[in-house]
Design a protein around this motif. Structure first.
Motif, PDB file in Angstrom:
ATOM      1  N   GLY A 228       0.877  -1.178  -0.048  1.00  0.00           N
ATOM      2  CA  GLY A 228      -0.069   0.139  -0.020  1.00  0.00           C
ATOM      3  C   GLY A 228       1.036   1.247  -0.092  1.00  0.00           C
ATOM      4  N   SER A 229       0.174   2.489  -0.356  1.00  0.00           N
ATOM      5  CA  SER A 229       0.709   3.688  -0.252  1.00  0.00           C
ATOM      6  C   SER A 229       1.134   4.098   1.206  1.00  0.00           C
ATOM      7  N   HIS A 230       1.962   5.196   1.525  1.00  0.00           N
ATOM      8  CA  HIS A 230       2.364   5.374   2.867  1.00  0.00           C
ATOM      9  C   HIS A 230       1.186   5.818   3.689  1.00  0.00           C
ATOM     10  N   GLU A 231       0.294   6.607   2.968  1.00  0.00           N
ATOM     11  CA  GLU A 231      -1.117   6.885   3.614  1.00  0.00           C
ATOM     12  C   GLU A 231      -1.837   5.531   4.018  1.00  0.00           C
ATOM     13  N   MET A 232      -1.908   4.603   3.288  1.00  0.00           N
ATOM     14  CA  MET A 232      -2.682   3.551   3.427  1.00  0.00           C
ATOM     15  C   MET A 232      -2.032   2.378   4.534  1.00  0.00           C
ATOM     16  N   ARG A 233      -0.806   2.831   4.577  1.00  0.00           N
ATOM     17  CA  ARG A 233       0.121   2.075   5.602  1.00  0.00           C
ATOM     18  C   ARG A 233      -0.411   2.729   7.022  1.00  0.00           C
ATOM     19  N   ARG A 234      -0.327   4.029   6.929  1.00  0.00           N
ATOM     20  CA  ARG A 234      -0.599   4.572   8.366  1.00  0.00           C
ATOM     21  C   ARG A 234      -1.952   4.373   8.793  1.00  0.00           C
ATOM     22  N   PHE A 235      -3.105   4.458   7.927  1.00  0.00           N
ATOM     23  CA  PHE A 235      -4.318   3.773   8.182  1.00  0.00           C
ATOM     24  C   PHE A 235      -4.122   2.570   8.616  1.00  0.00           C
ATOM     25  N   ALA A 236      -3.488   1.486   8.022  1.00  0.00           N
ATOM     26  CA  ALA A 236      -3.401   0.315   8.491  1.00  0.00           C
ATOM     27  C   ALA A 236      -2.990  -0.041  10.003  1.00  0.00           C
ATOM     28  N   MET A 237      -1.883   0.912  10.116  1.00  0.00           N
ATOM     29  CA  MET A 237      -1.276   0.810  11.492  1.00  0.00           C
ATOM     30  C   MET A 237      -2.337   1.071  12.741  1.00  0.00           C
ATOM     31  N   ASP A 238      -3.208   2.197  12.330  1.00  0.00           N
ATOM     32  CA  ASP A 238      -4.158   2.646  13.198  1.00  0.00           C
ATOM     33  C   ASP A 238      -5.219   1.430  13.221  1.00  0.00           C
ATOM     34  N   THR A 239      -5.489   0.780  12.314  1.00  0.00           N
ATOM     35  CA  THR A 239      -6.619  -0.298  12.315  1.00  0.00           C
ATOM     36  C   THR A 239      -5.999  -1.463  13.304  1.00  0.00           C
ATOM     37  N   ILE A 240      -5.029  -1.753  13.027  1.00  0.00           N
ATOM     38  CA  ILE A 240      -4.236  -2.913  13.821  1.00  0.00           C
ATOM     39  C   ILE A 240      -4.343  -2.304  15.433  1.00  0.00           C
ATOM     40  N   VAL A 241      -4.169  -1.097  15.600  1.00  0.00           N
ATOM     41  CA  VAL A 241      -4.079  -0.669  16.974  1.00  0.00           C
ATOM     42  C   VAL A 241      -5.673  -0.928  17.496  1.00  0.00           C
ATOM     43  N   ALA A 242      -6.668  -0.648  16.565  1.00  0.00           N
ATOM     44  CA  ALA A 242      -8.075  -0.905  17.099  1.00  0.00           C
ATOM     45  C   ALA A 242      -8.513  -2.329  17.169  1.00  0.00           C
ATOM     46  N   VAL A 243      -8.092  -3.098  16.114  1.00  0.00           N
ATOM     47  CA  VAL A 243      -8.452  -4.450  16.168  1.00  0.00           C
ATOM     48  C   VAL A 243      -7.611  -5.447  17.182  1.00  0.00           C
ATOM     49  N   GLY A 244      -6.245  -4.933  17.457  1.00  0.00           N
ATOM     50  CA  GLY A 244      -5.760  -5.632  18.723  1.00  0.00           C
ATOM     51  C   GLY A 244      -5.104  -6.823  18.318  1.00  0.00           C
ATOM     52  N   PRO A 245      -4.818  -7.622  19.383  1.00  0.00           N
ATOM     53  CA  PRO A 245      -3.866  -8.823  19.397  1.00  0.00           C
ATOM     54  C   PRO A 245      -4.180  -9.908  18.347  1.00  0.00           C
ATOM     55  N   CYS A 246      -5.663 -10.018  18.011  1.00  0.00           N
ATOM     56  CA  CYS A 246      -6.133 -11.308  17.149  1.00  0.00           C
ATOM     57  C   CYS A 246      -5.298 -11.077  15.857  1.00  0.00           C
ATOM     58  N   VAL A 247      -5.038 -10.047  15.308  1.00  0.00           N
ATOM     59  CA  VAL A 247      -4.134  -9.943  13.992  1.00  0.00           C
ATOM     60  C   VAL A 247      -2.511 -10.480  14.058  1.00  0.00           C
ATOM     61  N   ALA A 248      -2.228 -10.452  15.389  1.00  0.00           N
ATOM     62  CA  ALA A 248      -0.718 -10.514  15.546  1.00  0.00           C
ATOM     63  C   ALA A 248       0.015 -11.549  14.828  1.00  0.00           C
ATOM     64  N   PRO A 249      -0.679 -12.821  14.649  1.00  0.00           N
ATOM     65  CA  PRO A 249       0.226 -13.852  13.871  1.00  0.00           C
ATOM     66  C   PRO A 249       0.510 -13.473  12.372  1.00  0.00           C
ATOM     67  N   HIS A 250      -0.646 -12.467  11.692  1.00  0.00           N
ATOM     68  CA  HIS A 250      -0.401 -12.316  10.356  1.00  0.00           C
ATOM     69  C   HIS A 250       0.318 -11.072  10.077  1.00  0.00           C
ATOM     70  N   VAL A 251       0.423 -10.105  11.180  1.00  0.00           N
ATOM     71  CA  VAL A 251       1.238  -8.780  10.924  1.00  0.00           C
ATOM     72  C   VAL A 251       2.288  -8.358  11.679  1.00  0.00           C
ATOM     73  N   SER A 252       2.634  -9.244  12.574  1.00  0.00           N
ATOM     74  CA  SER A 252       3.664  -8.684  13.578  1.00  0.00           C
ATOM     75  C   SER A 252       5.150  -8.372  12.941  1.00  0.00           C
TER      76      SER A 252
END
Length: 393
Positions: A228-252
């Protein structure tokens, strides 16, 4: 019949409500309001469908404010308007107007009309689909069970990018209860051909929170972090904060890689990456301890401070000392073992060299002593011989 219907619609838009001229009711006193509402409530049961609809619309503001309404209403105004959406062939112009009235009623209309309103989300008219989504959004979380599935279909398939975006915004407002029905559609919308739809999808995922599930959100977020673009990556980081540990195996791991201050990287993105690792939990902070400890030397002060705080809160004491204290984590055991053996061998050689030098010095010193002794012995012999010679002489 057709001419009569069109005439009624035209007339309806000229005189949209009951009450004083221009439809305003603000000039009435309490008693007049109550009489007005009582009259409108009676009209909800009228034999003439047009009068029923007009009375229901005129009651919209009263329903929104929950004022002056009778304790027992035989039929709810939203229920009356909902029937317009359930017909096989709907009156587009009237349904647009009815949707606006339902939107005014807001959450109070949800139990009576949310299912009916979803029936026009596949209608050919763009304006009607749009107004229906605005109404559902105003209904709020109470409409989630009825509306999430149909809205998810719009988010994926509607030909209008604007309406796909509006569908995602509406799902966001309906909240986490929408996740079971809409989660997969939200994840797929992150790859929409329209950039604004992608942004709406990422924010919608954040609005779902942990309810969306790691296996649904994780792969979509990973793809954004990879391509993704820098902007989309920033949004994705914020989303990871909101969704929490359940996405850790995929994105850590992907999040950790964004900590590196490579040329052209974004300081804000590095800061958000630290924040995301914190949200994924102390185990993930420990997993990414090496990269976080290197971030203690980041060019940006706020990144350094956030990284130090993340290590501190996860009790990563070694990492707080910097990456040099983490050689056990950085290098494979074999490499460390070879390095230690090499150091040991080097120190042994140094000791051997110093021992050789010491023995050489000792042998040189003993040789010098021997020469001195020999020299002194020669002198004594010389004096003895001269003495005996003179005596003999």
């Amino acid at each position: 019949g057709k001419h009569e219907q069109e005439t009624w619609v035209d007339n309806y838009y000229k005189h949209p409500t009951y009450g004083p001229p221009e439809g305003t009711i603000v000039s009435l006193n309490d008693l007049e309001h109550r009489d007005h509402v009582e009259m409108l409530t009676e009209k909800l049961m009228d034999d003439d469908v047009k009068k029923r609809y007009k009375a229901a619309e005129a009651l919209a503001s009263y329903v929104a404010d929950q004022k002056y309404l009778p304790d027992d209403m035989e039929v709810h105004p939203a229920e009356v308007l909902a029937t317009a959406f359930m017909k096989n062939i709907v009156d587009r112009m009237f349904c647009v107007s009815a949707a606006r009235s339902l939107a005014i009623m807001g959450e109070h209309a949800a139990p009576y009309a949310s299912f009916a309103v979803t029936k026009v989300l596949r209608h050919g008219a763009t304006d009607l689909r749009y107004e229906a989504m605005i109404a559902l959004r105003r209904f709020g979380p109470r409409a989630a069970l009825d509306a999430a599935g149909p809205l998810a279909a719009v988010a994926l398939d509607d030909e209008e990018p604007r309406l796909r975006r509006e569908a995602l915004k509406t799902i966001s407002v309906l909240g986490p209860a929408s996740a079971p029905a809409a989660g997969k559609a939200i994840a797929q919308a992150c790859e929409d051909e329209d950039t604004d739809v992608q942004v709406a999808a990422v924010w919608c995922m954040a609005a779902m929170g942990p309810a969306i599930g790691g296996d649904v959100a994780g792969p979509a977020l990973l793809k954004i972090l990879d391509t993704g673009s820098h902007e989309m990556r920033r949004f994705a980081m914020d989303t990871i904060v909101a969704v929490g540990p359940c996405v850790a195996p995929h994105v850590s791991k992907a999040v950790g890689l964004h900590l590196r201050p490579l040329p052209g990287t974004d300081a804000r993105l590095r800061y958000l990456a630290v924040k995301a690792l914190e949200a994924l939990g102390p185990d993930i902070v420990y997993e990414q301890e090496v990269l976080l400890s290197r971030a203690l030397n980041d060019p940006e002060k706020e990144v350094r401070e956030r990284a130090w705080g993340a290590l501190r809160d996860a009790n990563c004491v070694q990492g707080m000392l910097g990456s040099m204290a983490l050689e056990e984590r950085i290098f494979p055991k074999e490499v460390l073992e070879r390095s230690r053996q090499h150091e040991a061998a080097s120190s042994d050689e140094d000791e051997d060299d110093s021992d050789d030098e010491a023995s050489e010095e000792a042998s040189e010193a003993s040789l010098a002593d021997a020469k001195d002794e020999e020299a002194s012995g020669d002198g004594e012999d010389a004096s003895f011989s001269s003495g005996s010679g003179s005596a003999a002489h």
